[in-house]
Scaffold this motif. Sequence first.
Motif, PDB file in Angstrom:
ATOM      1  N   GLY A 127       0.817  -1.215   0.000  1.00  0.00           N
ATOM      2  CA  GLY A 127       0.000   0.000   0.000  1.00  0.00           C
ATOM      3  C   GLY A 127       0.846   1.258   0.000  1.00  0.00           C
ATOM      4  N   LEU A 128       1.850   1.305   0.881  1.00  0.00           N
ATOM      5  CA  LEU A 128       2.733   2.472   0.937  1.00  0.00           C
ATOM      6  C   LEU A 128       3.464   2.664  -0.389  1.00  0.00           C
ATOM      7  CD1 LEU A 128       4.182   1.944   4.531  1.00  0.00           C
ATOM      8  CD2 LEU A 128       2.676   3.816   3.817  1.00  0.00           C
ATOM      9  N   ALA A 129       3.916   1.559  -0.982  1.00  0.00           N
ATOM     10  CA  ALA A 129       4.618   1.647  -2.265  1.00  0.00           C
ATOM     11  C   ALA A 129       3.716   2.210  -3.348  1.00  0.00           C
ATOM     12  CB  ALA A 129       5.143   0.271  -2.656  1.00  0.00           C
ATOM     13  N   ALA A 130       2.481   1.727  -3.415  1.00  0.00           N
ATOM     14  CA  ALA A 130       1.549   2.190  -4.452  1.00  0.00           C
ATOM     15  C   ALA A 130       1.238   3.668  -4.313  1.00  0.00           C
ATOM     16  CB  ALA A 130       0.257   1.370  -4.395  1.00  0.00           C
ATOM     17  N   HIS A 131       1.295   4.188  -3.086  1.00  0.00           N
ATOM     18  CA  HIS A 131       1.015   5.608  -2.858  1.00  0.00           C
ATOM     19  C   HIS A 131       2.268   6.469  -2.980  1.00  0.00           C
ATOM     20  CE1 HIS A 131      -3.242   5.763  -1.486  1.00  0.00           C
ATOM     21  NE2 HIS A 131      -3.031   4.484  -1.262  1.00  0.00           N
ATOM     22  N   GLY A 132       3.398   5.868  -3.326  1.00  0.00           N
ATOM     23  CA  GLY A 132       4.626   6.642  -3.466  1.00  0.00           C
ATOM     24  C   GLY A 132       5.270   7.000  -2.157  1.00  0.00           C
ATOM     25  N   ARG A 133       4.816   6.378  -1.055  1.00  0.00           N
ATOM     26  CA  ARG A 133       5.439   6.634   0.258  1.00  0.00           C
ATOM     27  C   ARG A 133       6.617   5.666   0.400  1.00  0.00           C
ATOM     28  NH1 ARG A 133       0.587   9.076   3.016  1.00  0.00           N
ATOM     29  NH2 ARG A 133       1.368   8.506   5.083  1.00  0.00           N
ATOM     30  N   VAL A 134       7.637   5.925  -0.395  1.00  0.00           N
ATOM     31  CA  VAL A 134       8.719   4.958  -0.560  1.00  0.00           C
ATOM     32  C   VAL A 134       9.531   4.796   0.721  1.00  0.00           C
ATOM     33  CG1 VAL A 134      10.802   4.438  -1.881  1.00  0.00           C
ATOM     34  CG2 VAL A 134       8.814   5.440  -3.019  1.00  0.00           C
ATOM     35  N   ALA A 135       9.910   5.909   1.336  1.00  0.00           N
ATOM     36  CA  ALA A 135      10.718   5.833   2.558  1.00  0.00           C
ATOM     37  C   ALA A 135       9.984   5.052   3.640  1.00  0.00           C
ATOM     38  CB  ALA A 135      11.071   7.237   3.047  1.00  0.00           C
ATOM     39  N   GLU A 136       8.662   5.271   3.769  1.00  0.00           N
ATOM     40  CA  GLU A 136       7.884   4.545   4.776  1.00  0.00           C
ATOM     41  C   GLU A 136       7.790   3.059   4.436  1.00  0.00           C
ATOM     42  OE1 GLU A 136       4.170   6.472   6.149  1.00  0.00           O
ATOM     43  OE2 GLU A 136       4.791   8.146   4.881  1.00  0.00           O
ATOM     44  N   ALA A 137       7.654   2.740   3.148  1.00  0.00           N
ATOM     45  CA  ALA A 137       7.576   1.332   2.746  1.00  0.00           C
ATOM     46  C   ALA A 137       8.876   0.603   3.078  1.00  0.00           C
ATOM     47  CB  ALA A 137       7.282   1.228   1.253  1.00  0.00           C
ATOM     48  N   LEU A 138      10.008   1.220   2.771  1.00  0.00           N
ATOM     49  CA  LEU A 138      11.298   0.582   3.060  1.00  0.00           C
ATOM     50  C   LEU A 138      11.558   0.516   4.565  1.00  0.00           C
ATOM     51  CD1 LEU A 138      13.491   2.140   0.214  1.00  0.00           C
ATOM     52  CD2 LEU A 138      12.230  -0.015   0.234  1.00  0.00           C
ATOM     53  N   ALA A 139      11.082   1.535   5.305  1.00  0.00           N
ATOM     54  CA  ALA A 139      11.219   1.499   6.766  1.00  0.00           C
ATOM     55  C   ALA A 139      10.371   0.379   7.360  1.00  0.00           C
ATOM     56  CB  ALA A 139      10.823   2.847   7.361  1.00  0.00           C
ATOM     57  N   ALA A 140       9.169   0.174   6.800  1.00  0.00           N
ATOM     58  CA  ALA A 140       8.317  -0.919   7.280  1.00  0.00           C
ATOM     59  C   ALA A 140       8.985  -2.267   7.040  1.00  0.00           C
ATOM     60  CB  ALA A 140       6.955  -0.863   6.585  1.00  0.00           C
ATOM     61  N   PHE A 141       9.637  -2.420   5.886  1.00  0.00           N
ATOM     62  CA  PHE A 141      10.365  -3.660   5.613  1.00  0.00           C
ATOM     63  C   PHE A 141      11.469  -3.875   6.640  1.00  0.00           C
ATOM     64  CE2 PHE A 141      14.119  -5.618   3.599  1.00  0.00           C
ATOM     65  CZ  PHE A 141      13.607  -6.887   3.366  1.00  0.00           C
ATOM     66  N   ALA A 142      12.181  -2.807   6.969  1.00  0.00           N
ATOM     67  CA  ALA A 142      13.266  -2.923   7.961  1.00  0.00           C
ATOM     68  C   ALA A 142      12.724  -3.247   9.349  1.00  0.00           C
ATOM     69  CB  ALA A 142      14.066  -1.624   7.993  1.00  0.00           C
ATOM     70  N   ASP A 143      11.474  -2.856   9.625  1.00  0.00           N
ATOM     71  CA  ASP A 143      10.883  -3.078  10.955  1.00  0.00           C
ATOM     72  C   ASP A 143      10.221  -4.444  11.101  1.00  0.00           C
ATOM     73  OD1 ASP A 143      11.679  -0.569  11.737  1.00  0.00           O
ATOM     74  OD2 ASP A 143       9.741   0.390  11.312  1.00  0.00           O
ATOM     75  N   MET A 144      10.168  -5.241  10.051  1.00  0.00           N
ATOM     76  CA  MET A 144       9.501  -6.540  10.148  1.00  0.00           C
ATOM     77  C   MET A 144      10.177  -7.406  11.204  1.00  0.00           C
ATOM     78  SD  MET A 144       8.602  -7.589   6.182  1.00  0.00           S
ATOM     79  CE  MET A 144       7.677  -9.067   6.671  1.00  0.00           C
ATOM     80  N   PRO A 145       9.407  -7.950  12.144  1.00  0.00           N
ATOM     81  CA  PRO A 145      10.012  -8.784  13.195  1.00  0.00           C
ATOM     82  C   PRO A 145      10.394 -10.158  12.664  1.00  0.00           C
ATOM     83  CG  PRO A 145       7.633  -8.760  13.424  1.00  0.00           C
ATOM     84  CD  PRO A 145       7.949  -7.820  12.302  1.00  0.00           C
ATOM     85  N   ALA A 146      11.160 -10.876  13.453  1.00  0.00           N
ATOM     86  CA  ALA A 146      11.611 -12.207  13.052  1.00  0.00           C
ATOM     87  C   ALA A 146      10.434 -13.157  12.867  1.00  0.00           C
ATOM     88  CB  ALA A 146      12.592 -12.759  14.081  1.00  0.00           C
ATOM     89  N   SER A 147       9.350 -12.910  13.603  1.00  0.00           N
ATOM     90  CA  SER A 147       8.182 -13.793  13.507  1.00  0.00           C
ATOM     91  C   SER A 147       7.434 -13.617  12.190  1.00  0.00           C
ATOM     92  CB  SER A 147       7.232 -13.524  14.679  1.00  0.00           C
ATOM     93  OG  SER A 147       6.802 -12.165  14.665  1.00  0.00           O
ATOM     94  N   ALA A 148       7.705 -12.528  11.483  1.00  0.00           N
ATOM     95  CA  ALA A 148       7.056 -12.278  10.191  1.00  0.00           C
ATOM     96  C   ALA A 148       8.136 -12.218   9.118  1.00  0.00           C
ATOM     97  CB  ALA A 148       6.259 -10.978  10.233  1.00  0.00           C
TER      98      ALA A 148
END
Length: 579
Positions: free
Chosen positions: A268-289
């Motif tokens: 969703g963030l990527a589709a809206h052009g919120r690129v920095a937030e999308a990449l930050a969300a990827f970096a925040d993914m926990p080990a369980s996910a």
Amino acid sequence: MLSTLSSPSPPPPSLPPPPPPSSLPNLLKLSTSSSSSSPSWFVLLRSYAHSPDPAHKRRSLLLFRRILLIHLPLSSPSPSPSRPLRFSFPLALKSCAFLSALPEGAQLHALLTKLGLAPDTFVANSLVHFYASCGLLPLAHRVFDRIPARSRVSWNAIVDACVANAAHDAALALFRAMQRAAHPPDAFTLQSVLGACAASGALSLGMWAHALLLRAPGLGAGPVARDALINNSLVDLYAKCGAIDMARQVFDEMPQRDAASWNVLILGLAAHGRVAEALAAFADMPASARPNAITFVGVLSACNHAGLVDEGLRYLDLMITRFRIEPRLEHYGCVVDLLARAGRVDAALRVVAAMPRRPDAVIWRSLLDACAKSGTTTTTNLHLTESLAERALQFKDEDPAASGAYVLLSRVYASAQRWNDVAIIRRLMTEHGIRKEPGFSSVEADDGVLHQFVAGDTSHPRSADVYKKLDEIQRRLESAGYEPDCSQATMVAGADGVKGDSLRLHSEKLAIAFALLRRSGSAGEGAPPIRILKNLRVCRDCHTMSKLISRVYSVEIIVRDRIRFHHFKDGSCSCMDYW
């Protein structure tokens, strides 16, 4: 997104719940030493039917055939199935649905009709699910229409069938009919409705469904409110309807998140052009996910939307080396488009040459689109464009968007002033029966009703008023310096005046005019955004015009096209003119 919550077939009350798949070998041993009339046969059938293993699904059909031969004396003039056998038919249909085994399921339907069981609500619900799983929505509708006593599960089955077959408007219409029939929705219903609202851009109805989930007895409190699948659907709804901040809020308040939750947010963030937030969300993914293939589609899409070539290549390498995920066509498509749109067509071609699988039409069109947008009219570029178009058109019999290759090639010819070749492209499309994919745009009015427009539409009840509003918009924009970009109408024969008239009738312009007409002067600071859903990529002329409208009329316009979201505000777009 289909959920296991929306299964249309509840467990038969006369049989025990299925044992876990790990117990199937022991059950098989038991069944071989038991009489064919033993309940263990039916327990084994149920276990096979509910197993996610395709091999077990196939075994369930073989077992059902064996039970059928023993328990149903077809030699009798009027065979009567036993009660356990009646409950076995939906289990067999469940396996047929999973395997898309149309011939076997159709034979079961015929047998059910012969036995007089087809109108049975429990059996008919399974038939609806079966035909929908085989992509035969009209047959699913026919079965549903013939159910004499429809239950809530019956309605859930047909609504879910429509969503699964991309008939989203039909799903929402059936949902309204379900309410009129005095069947209150449950969590299964709302799961499907949220998917339909997300796909069709029906934000108001989706918000109503969300409110119902929070308020309704038995839904708002307890497991449903905490269910990850429901919450994932809500994040997907708000992201696809242009309300990305609300999507983020739902995600942040989720009590439980799985990998799919993070995937929906990143996409969703990527589709809206919120690129920095999308990449930050990827970096925040926990080990369980742990990230999976879908996660990296979102990450690579984010890099693509911002033109982050080096970062995109780094994430591709990370996916392969660290997470041991084999790239799919979607990943290669993102990387090829990323390189091509950044002007590195040669590098993109090297990626295509090194791919371990055959490129599809989307990849060839991405390269073709990059050549068309480059504006280069050298002989080398023209030869490359023609070669790419030839590759893309190899898929014309199976590609619903094949007309796009012809349109892109015609634009390159037009840029090179090769008008005879543009005319040849038009003639080839006519000879091959290929029509340019019609563009349509839908906009949600302030009363929550979706209004759809096609290019040059005159079928809308307020069509005359819409065109008057469009004339007004045109005059105000021309005063602000707007000039039609006639290069975007190469498939229209005639002078620039004719091409300009064609551009003026694009579907999103009609939708915006209608939305401004409905506002009756209420546009301005504090007014809600105009939300447009378009089935094609926004053309350059409509993009320019939308930016000007947002400034001249002081309105925010959110357009979801085939590729991404565009947030137009104060004369600029969130894509930074890179799309």
